[in-house]
Scaffold this motif. Structure first.
Motif, PDB file in Angstrom:
ATOM      1  N   GLU A 140       0.827  -1.202   0.000  1.00 25.15           N
ATOM      2  CA  GLU A 140       0.000   0.000   0.000  1.00 25.15           C
ATOM      3  C   GLU A 140       0.866   1.258   0.000  1.00 25.15           C
ATOM      4  OE1 GLU A 140      -3.866   0.992   0.474  1.00 25.15           O
ATOM      5  OE2 GLU A 140      -3.050  -0.201  -1.169  1.00 25.15           O
ATOM      6  N   VAL A 141       1.903   1.244   0.811  1.00 28.05           N
ATOM      7  CA  VAL A 141       2.795   2.404   0.847  1.00 28.05           C
ATOM      8  C   VAL A 141       3.437   2.615  -0.522  1.00 28.05           C
ATOM      9  CG1 VAL A 141       4.957   3.286   1.801  1.00 28.05           C
ATOM     10  CG2 VAL A 141       3.244   2.285   3.321  1.00 28.05           C
ATOM     11  N   ALA A 142       3.921   1.539  -1.139  1.00 32.16           N
ATOM     12  CA  ALA A 142       4.534   1.663  -2.458  1.00 32.16           C
ATOM     13  C   ALA A 142       3.526   2.165  -3.491  1.00 32.16           C
ATOM     14  CB  ALA A 142       5.113   0.319  -2.888  1.00 32.16           C
ATOM     15  N   ARG A 143       2.284   1.753  -3.347  1.00 30.52           N
ATOM     16  CA  ARG A 143       1.252   2.186  -4.299  1.00 30.52           C
ATOM     17  C   ARG A 143       1.017   3.685  -4.236  1.00 30.52           C
ATOM     18  NH1 ARG A 143      -3.960   3.559  -4.121  1.00 30.52           N
ATOM     19  NH2 ARG A 143      -4.159   3.115  -1.887  1.00 30.52           N
ATOM     20  N   VAL A 144       0.924   4.243  -3.009  1.00 28.54           N
ATOM     21  CA  VAL A 144       0.570   5.662  -2.894  1.00 28.54           C
ATOM     22  C   VAL A 144       1.775   6.586  -3.055  1.00 28.54           C
ATOM     23  CG1 VAL A 144      -1.406   5.129  -1.426  1.00 28.54           C
ATOM     24  CG2 VAL A 144       0.779   5.745  -0.363  1.00 28.54           C
ATOM     25  N   LEU A 145       2.996   6.044  -2.946  1.00 30.68           N
ATOM     26  CA  LEU A 145       4.173   6.899  -3.105  1.00 30.68           C
ATOM     27  C   LEU A 145       4.367   7.296  -4.568  1.00 30.68           C
ATOM     28  CD1 LEU A 145       6.950   5.321  -0.840  1.00 30.68           C
ATOM     29  CD2 LEU A 145       5.770   7.508  -0.496  1.00 30.68           C
ATOM     30  N   ARG A 146       4.748   8.534  -4.770  1.00 28.84           N
ATOM     31  CA  ARG A 146       5.183   8.971  -6.087  1.00 28.84           C
ATOM     32  C   ARG A 146       6.578   8.413  -6.369  1.00 28.84           C
ATOM     33  NH1 ARG A 146       2.945  14.295  -4.293  1.00 28.84           N
ATOM     34  NH2 ARG A 146       0.999  14.604  -5.432  1.00 28.84           N
ATOM     35  N   PRO A 147       6.954   8.261  -7.636  1.00 22.90           N
ATOM     36  CA  PRO A 147       8.346   7.890  -7.940  1.00 22.90           C
ATOM     37  C   PRO A 147       9.313   8.867  -7.274  1.00 22.90           C
ATOM     38  CG  PRO A 147       6.994   7.717  -9.905  1.00 22.90           C
ATOM     39  CD  PRO A 147       6.130   8.352  -8.858  1.00 22.90           C
ATOM     40  N   GLY A 148      10.294   8.324  -6.565  1.00 22.82           N
ATOM     41  CA  GLY A 148      11.221   9.159  -5.802  1.00 22.82           C
ATOM     42  C   GLY A 148      10.783   9.407  -4.383  1.00 22.82           C
ATOM     43  N   GLY A 149       9.543   9.041  -4.043  1.00 16.43           N
ATOM     44  CA  GLY A 149       9.041   9.232  -2.690  1.00 16.43           C
ATOM     45  C   GLY A 149       9.675   8.256  -1.714  1.00 16.43           C
ATOM     46  N   ALA A 150       9.427   8.473  -0.417  1.00 20.72           N
ATOM     47  CA  ALA A 150      10.101   7.663   0.602  1.00 20.72           C
ATOM     48  C   ALA A 150       9.140   7.253   1.712  1.00 20.72           C
ATOM     49  CB  ALA A 150      11.272   8.439   1.203  1.00 20.72           C
ATOM     50  N   PHE A 151       9.412   6.072   2.241  1.00 17.55           N
ATOM     51  CA  PHE A 151       8.735   5.535   3.427  1.00 17.55           C
ATOM     52  C   PHE A 151       9.751   5.568   4.557  1.00 17.55           C
ATOM     53  CE2 PHE A 151       6.960   1.393   5.461  1.00 17.55           C
ATOM     54  CZ  PHE A 151       6.203   2.120   6.358  1.00 17.55           C
ATOM     55  N   ILE A 152       9.481   6.387   5.583  1.00 18.95           N
ATOM     56  CA  ILE A 152      10.426   6.608   6.682  1.00 18.95           C
ATOM     57  C   ILE A 152       9.745   6.185   7.974  1.00 18.95           C
ATOM     58  CG2 ILE A 152      11.896   8.299   7.843  1.00 18.95           C
ATOM     59  CD1 ILE A 152      11.724  10.027   5.321  1.00 18.95           C
ATOM     60  N   PHE A 153      10.451   5.407   8.787  1.00 21.71           N
ATOM     61  CA  PHE A 153       9.806   4.867   9.987  1.00 21.71           C
ATOM     62  C   PHE A 153      10.792   4.672  11.124  1.00 21.71           C
ATOM     63  CE2 PHE A 153      10.740   1.442   6.968  1.00 21.71           C
ATOM     64  CZ  PHE A 153      11.562   0.599   7.719  1.00 21.71           C
ATOM     65  N   GLU A 185      17.821  -1.507  20.560  1.00 19.49           N
ATOM     66  CA  GLU A 185      16.399  -1.348  20.832  1.00 19.49           C
ATOM     67  C   GLU A 185      15.575  -0.888  19.632  1.00 19.49           C
ATOM     68  OE1 GLU A 185      14.778  -2.254  23.364  1.00 19.49           O
ATOM     69  OE2 GLU A 185      16.387  -2.716  24.764  1.00 19.49           O
ATOM     70  N   HIS A 186      16.124  -0.004  18.811  1.00 18.05           N
ATOM     71  CA  HIS A 186      15.290   0.668  17.825  1.00 18.05           C
ATOM     72  C   HIS A 186      15.869   0.591  16.412  1.00 18.05           C
ATOM     73  CE1 HIS A 186      14.085   3.196  21.526  1.00 18.05           C
ATOM     74  NE2 HIS A 186      13.189   2.246  21.339  1.00 18.05           N
ATOM     75  N   ILE A 187      14.976   0.724  15.456  1.00 15.83           N
ATOM     76  CA  ILE A 187      15.309   0.806  14.038  1.00 15.83           C
ATOM     77  C   ILE A 187      14.783   2.128  13.509  1.00 15.83           C
ATOM     78  CG2 ILE A 187      14.750  -0.123  11.747  1.00 15.83           C
ATOM     79  CD1 ILE A 187      14.572  -2.901  13.134  1.00 15.83           C
ATOM     80  N   VAL A 188      15.624   2.843  12.772  1.00 21.45           N
ATOM     81  CA  VAL A 188      15.227   4.061  12.067  1.00 21.45           C
ATOM     82  C   VAL A 188      15.654   3.873  10.620  1.00 21.45           C
ATOM     83  CG1 VAL A 188      15.497   6.546  11.839  1.00 21.45           C
ATOM     84  CG2 VAL A 188      15.498   5.497  14.120  1.00 21.45           C
ATOM     85  N   ALA A 189      14.726   3.989   9.677  1.00 22.79           N
ATOM     86  CA  ALA A 189      15.071   3.657   8.290  1.00 22.79           C
ATOM     87  C   ALA A 189      14.234   4.453   7.295  1.00 22.79           C
ATOM     88  CB  ALA A 189      14.884   2.159   8.047  1.00 22.79           C
ATOM     89  N   ALA A 190      14.766   4.514   6.084  1.00 23.63           N
ATOM     90  CA  ALA A 190      14.046   5.117   4.960  1.00 23.63           C
ATOM     91  C   ALA A 190      14.186   4.211   3.757  1.00 23.63           C
ATOM     92  CB  ALA A 190      14.610   6.506   4.650  1.00 23.63           C
ATOM     93  N   TYR A 191      13.058   3.919   3.113  1.00 22.40           N
ATOM     94  CA  TYR A 191      13.026   3.139   1.880  1.00 22.40           C
ATOM     95  C   TYR A 191      12.331   3.962   0.811  1.00 22.40           C
ATOM     96  CZ  TYR A 191      14.742  -1.046   4.215  1.00 22.40           C
ATOM     97  OH  TYR A 191      15.534  -1.940   4.887  1.00 22.40           O
ATOM     98  N   GLY A 192      12.907   3.996  -0.373  1.00 23.37           N
ATOM     99  CA  GLY A 192      12.387   4.857  -1.412  1.00 23.37           C
ATOM    100  C   GLY A 192      11.817   4.109  -2.597  1.00 23.37           C
TER     101      GLY A 192
END
Length: 237
Positions: A120-133, A227-234
């Motif tokens: 779903e995240v990949a679907r709504v992202l524009r090309p070049g957009g990012a998922f950051i969590f 303890e934690h993960i911080v990441a960005a996938y584009g």
């Protein structure tokens, strides 16, 4: 005395003074967002709750949207003018290629079907957009103990942390290791831009002596047990 968030943050400031250059996962998360954020970008906060990172970003996120499955959290949101809607991360009510940044704070550990959410995240992202969590690691001592003591959480959470257990959604940890996340992202067509494991010795620091012991031991842990993960996938251009 319960280990309140204020006490944890005080210990974090103390740990930062002991280890120059260290910053809590939430600070690294906000900075990673700012590195990607540009004026006019459409930003959706998945599982926005009652506030969170959109409060920190302020006017820098000038086209924000908050989504959360819990209506009460949206009603009580601390940004009364924030556009928001009841929705889950695995059914985002937005058209394809309509979002520049998708954010998720402490959401991945609750996903029963993370593959669906990543698609779903990949679907709504524009090309070049990012998922950051930002999310807990499945192999951290806190996560391992959390799973071991799950039947007792209704009694332990209020006593140890000063909040009701009902405030916390069930955790399943199906998207909380580097291997899991890379596989989910790859299947959804996303590529890794940044990935950080962040240690945090403030969990279970119910006494200053325990905090000091944790601070000494945490560096002996492999990074996968931080303890934690911080990441960005584009999404590729």
């Amino acid at each position: 005395m319960p280990l309140s968030l204020d006490r944890q943050n005080a210990y974090r400031r103390q740990y930062a003074s002991l280890r120059p250059g260290w910053r809590p996962a939430t600070e690294q998360y906000a900075d990673l967002i700012r590195q990607h954020l540009r004026p006019g970008m459409r930003v959706v906060d998945l599982g926005c709750g009652r506030g969170g990172v959109l409060e920190q970003l302020g006017p820098a996120a000038d086209r924000p949207l908050g989504l959360d499955p819990d209506l009460r959290s949206l009603v009580e949101h601390r940004l009364p003018d924030l556009p928001r809607a009841v929705a889950s991360a695995d059914a985002i009510p937005l058209s394809a290629a309509s979002v520049d940044l998708a954010l998720a704070s402490w959401v991945l550990e609750h996903l029963p079907d993370p593959a669906r959410t990543f698609r779903e995240v990949a679907r709504v992202l524009r090309p070049g957009g990012a998922f950051i969590f930002v999310a807990p690691s499945a192999h951290s001592p806190a996560a391992l103990l959390n799973r071991a003591l799950r039947p007792l959480q209704a009694r332990l959470v209020p006593r140890l942390y000063g909040r009701e257990e009902s405030d916390a959604f069930p955790v399943v940890y199906r998207a909380n290791t580097r291997r899991q996340i890379d596989a989910l992202a790859r299947a959804a067509g996303l590529e890794c831009r940044a990935f950080h494991h962040v240690e945090d010795p403030t969990y279970f620091a119910f006494h200053p002596l325990i905090f000091r012991l944790n601070a000494a031991l945490v560096r002996a842990l492999p990074r996968g047990m931080y303890e934690h993960i911080v990441a960005a996938y584009g999404k590729p251009e």
